[in-house]
Motif scaffolding. Structure first.
Motif, PDB file in Angstrom:
ATOM      1  N   ARG A 216      34.255  40.386  48.063  1.00 34.85           N
ATOM      2  CA  ARG A 216      34.883  40.530  46.600  1.00 34.85           C
ATOM      3  C   ARG A 216      35.532  41.881  46.233  1.00 34.85           C
ATOM      4  N   ALA A 217      36.634  41.932  45.557  1.00 33.99           N
ATOM      5  CA  ALA A 217      37.110  43.265  45.137  1.00 33.99           C
ATOM      6  C   ALA A 217      36.165  44.101  44.720  1.00 33.99           C
ATOM      7  N   ASP A 218      35.178  43.825  43.810  1.00 31.33           N
ATOM      8  CA  ASP A 218      34.306  44.711  43.389  1.00 31.33           C
ATOM      9  C   ASP A 218      33.512  45.213  44.285  1.00 31.33           C
ATOM     10  N   ARG A 219      33.195  44.594  45.586  1.00 30.47           N
ATOM     11  CA  ARG A 219      32.316  44.858  46.810  1.00 30.47           C
ATOM     12  C   ARG A 219      30.812  44.371  46.413  1.00 30.47           C
TER      13      ARG A 219
ATOM     14  N   TYR B 233      38.115  39.601  54.333  1.00 31.58           N
ATOM     15  CA  TYR B 233      39.046  38.899  53.675  1.00 31.58           C
ATOM     16  C   TYR B 233      39.077  39.384  52.289  1.00 31.58           C
ATOM     17  N   ALA B 234      39.567  40.459  51.492  1.00 35.19           N
ATOM     18  CA  ALA B 234      39.059  40.782  50.232  1.00 35.19           C
ATOM     19  C   ALA B 234      40.041  40.066  49.007  1.00 35.19           C
ATOM     20  N   VAL B 235      39.188  39.301  48.146  1.00 37.81           N
ATOM     21  CA  VAL B 235      39.577  38.421  47.339  1.00 37.81           C
ATOM     22  C   VAL B 235      39.360  39.208  45.862  1.00 37.81           C
ATOM     23  N   ALA B 236      40.305  38.887  44.714  1.00 34.53           N
ATOM     24  CA  ALA B 236      39.999  39.317  43.465  1.00 34.53           C
ATOM     25  C   ALA B 236      39.115  38.210  42.557  1.00 34.53           C
TER      26      ALA B 236
ATOM     27  N   VAL C  79      29.467  40.455  49.878  1.00 38.59           N
ATOM     28  CA  VAL C  79      29.823  40.096  51.112  1.00 38.59           C
ATOM     29  C   VAL C  79      29.341  39.334  51.940  1.00 38.59           C
ATOM     30  N   GLU C  80      30.203  38.020  52.169  1.00 39.67           N
ATOM     31  CA  GLU C  80      29.659  37.107  53.018  1.00 39.67           C
ATOM     32  C   GLU C  80      30.390  36.874  54.471  1.00 39.67           C
TER      33      GLU C  80
END
Length: 436
Positions: free
Chosen positions: A88-91, A65-68, A94-95
């Protein structure tokens, strides 16, 4: 798009393993502004993505689930319940959350639907969920959200479903659970063997308009719940659109590919004052055995026959008069009474069966169809189907289609292959009777 419930945003591979990525570009404040929808959208998208990967053979594939932005705490609860990975959008981070379970997903969905119903009722200006549902349905009929506008479309589906869920909750000690029997992967479980799917019906309300209603689902729920009472098994003819078919014991009156306006046959329990639809899980026997028992009981049902026009009989005098269409020996007797090998038959309303002699005269068939339509339109909530069927040797063997029916089907079907004959050049019976 944070609300694309029925598709995966991006499929990728990490270390050679397939993953699904669902994106949510909203800010933290935007998520907090509509927490119930945020929870339901996220749960549905993660559950559906994992199910799609499993169908493709990737049973243990991950869903990211990618969030900004940094998500609210309740979104982390969603990821934990659905065993998803926060990206996170910037990668940069990752959790993985979890391990989660279907039960935990259901708990969060139930809480979110309950709160969403309260907000939906407040939005239309009332507190009573039944009144709110009626008002929201009327708004939907008048101005249905387009399927292309996913935010508006799925929000309306969820709001309608939430209100219907609270009406179910008020009558049955149930809750929302995760289910793979709906595009929005939740159902309202009324008991161990009985689950309703308001989201399926809500989609039809949005897409089909006034012919659909969540109140029909509430009626179906009541019938289903009453089916656990003691009583004899009986068949019941129903409009296909009025029955939630996922779990009930039913079959088509002719064939699966017959026109949708033909009635279907459901099996149920005839109680003292109610008829309860029979659930597959609670049947205790095979569907074939259940229908055989129901037909045997139907054969014992007494009815009366009256001639209402030249060559046309009205079968009445019983709640199950329409279902005598399924009593082969009874229908064979009508062949003799009317002196015809082919009969037209229709079940326009509860307790009403029309049977007529087939002739080559189009006007006679048109009169039968007109009488059927009139009875159907006058019957209100007791209506079943205006379709006219063809009976041979006491058994439903086909259906009658007139020029208007052909035109309606032509308007909704692709052009015929060049090798297919033009219906207007077919013989009389081929044009009027859909043989099976």
């Amino acid at each position: 798009m944070y609300c694309s419930i029925d598709k995966i945003d991006l499929a990728a591979r990490v270390d050679g393993k397939p993953i699904a990525i669902q994106s949510d570009h909203r800010s933290n404040a935007e998520m907090l502004a509509e927490p119930e929808l945020s929870v339901l959208f996220a749960l549905a998208r993660i559950v559906n993505a994992r199910a799609q990967l499993a169908e493709d053979g990737h049973v243990d594939a991950a869903v990211h689930y990618a969030v900004a932005t940094e998500p609210p705490l309740f979104m982390r609860e969603v990821l934990a319940a659905a065993h998803a990975t926060l990206e996170r959008a910037d990668r940069k981070r990752v959790e993985l959350y979890g391990p989660g379970s279907a039960h935990e997903v259901g708990v969060l969905a139930d809480r979110a639907f309950k709160e969403l119903a309260r907000r939906a009722a407040a939005k239309v200006g009332v507190r009573d969920p039944a009144m709110a549902l009626r008002m929201l349905e009327d708004q939907t009929y008048a101005n249905p959200p387009e399927r292309s506008d996913e935010v508006a479309y799925w929000t309306r589906v969820l709001e309608l479903s939430a209100l219907a869920g609270e009406l179910l909750r008020a009558k049955y000690p149930g809750r929302w659970v995760q289910s793979d029997r709906a595009i929005v992967p939740f159902g309202f479980q009324m008991s161990e063997h009985s689950t309703m799917f308001p989201t399926n019906r809500a989609q039809r309300v949005v897409e089909d308009g006034r012919g659909e209603s969540l109140f029909k689902l509430l009626v179906a729920a009541e019938e289903t719940a009453s089916g656990v009472a003691n009583g004899r098994l009986m068949p019941s003819l129903r409009d296909r659109r009025d029955v939630v078919l996922e779990d009930v014991v039913w079959k088509p009156v002719i064939a699966d590919d017959a026109p949708s306006d033909l009635p279907i046959i459901v099996c149920g329990v005839d109680g003292e004052t109610t008829f309860g639809l029979l659930r597959k899980e609670a049947i205790g026997k095979t569907p074939e055995q259940a229908f055989a028992e129901a037909y045997s009981n139907l054969a014992e049902e007494a009815v009366q026959c009256d001639e209402v026009a030249s060559g046309i009989l009205l079968v009445s005098g019983s709640f199950y008069a329409a279902e005598k269409l399924l009593d082969r020996e009874f229908m064979r007797s009508l062949h003799d009474d009317l002196g015809a090998d082919l009969l037209a038959a229709a079940a326009p309303a509860r307790g009403c069966l029309l049977v007529g002699r087939i002739t080559e005269n189009p006007a006679a068939i048109a009169r039968f169809a007109e009488l059927t339509r009139s009875r159907h339109d006058e019957s209100g909530g007791r209506s079943i189907s205006p379709a006219v069927m063809l009976v041979s040797d006491g058994r439903v063997a086909g259906y009658v289609r007139g020029p208007e029916d052909e035109q309606r089907e032509a308007d909704t079907k692709p052009d015929r292959p060049p090798t297919e004959p033009d219906p207007k050049k077919l013989g009389f019976l081929r044009r009027w009777f859909g043989r099976k």
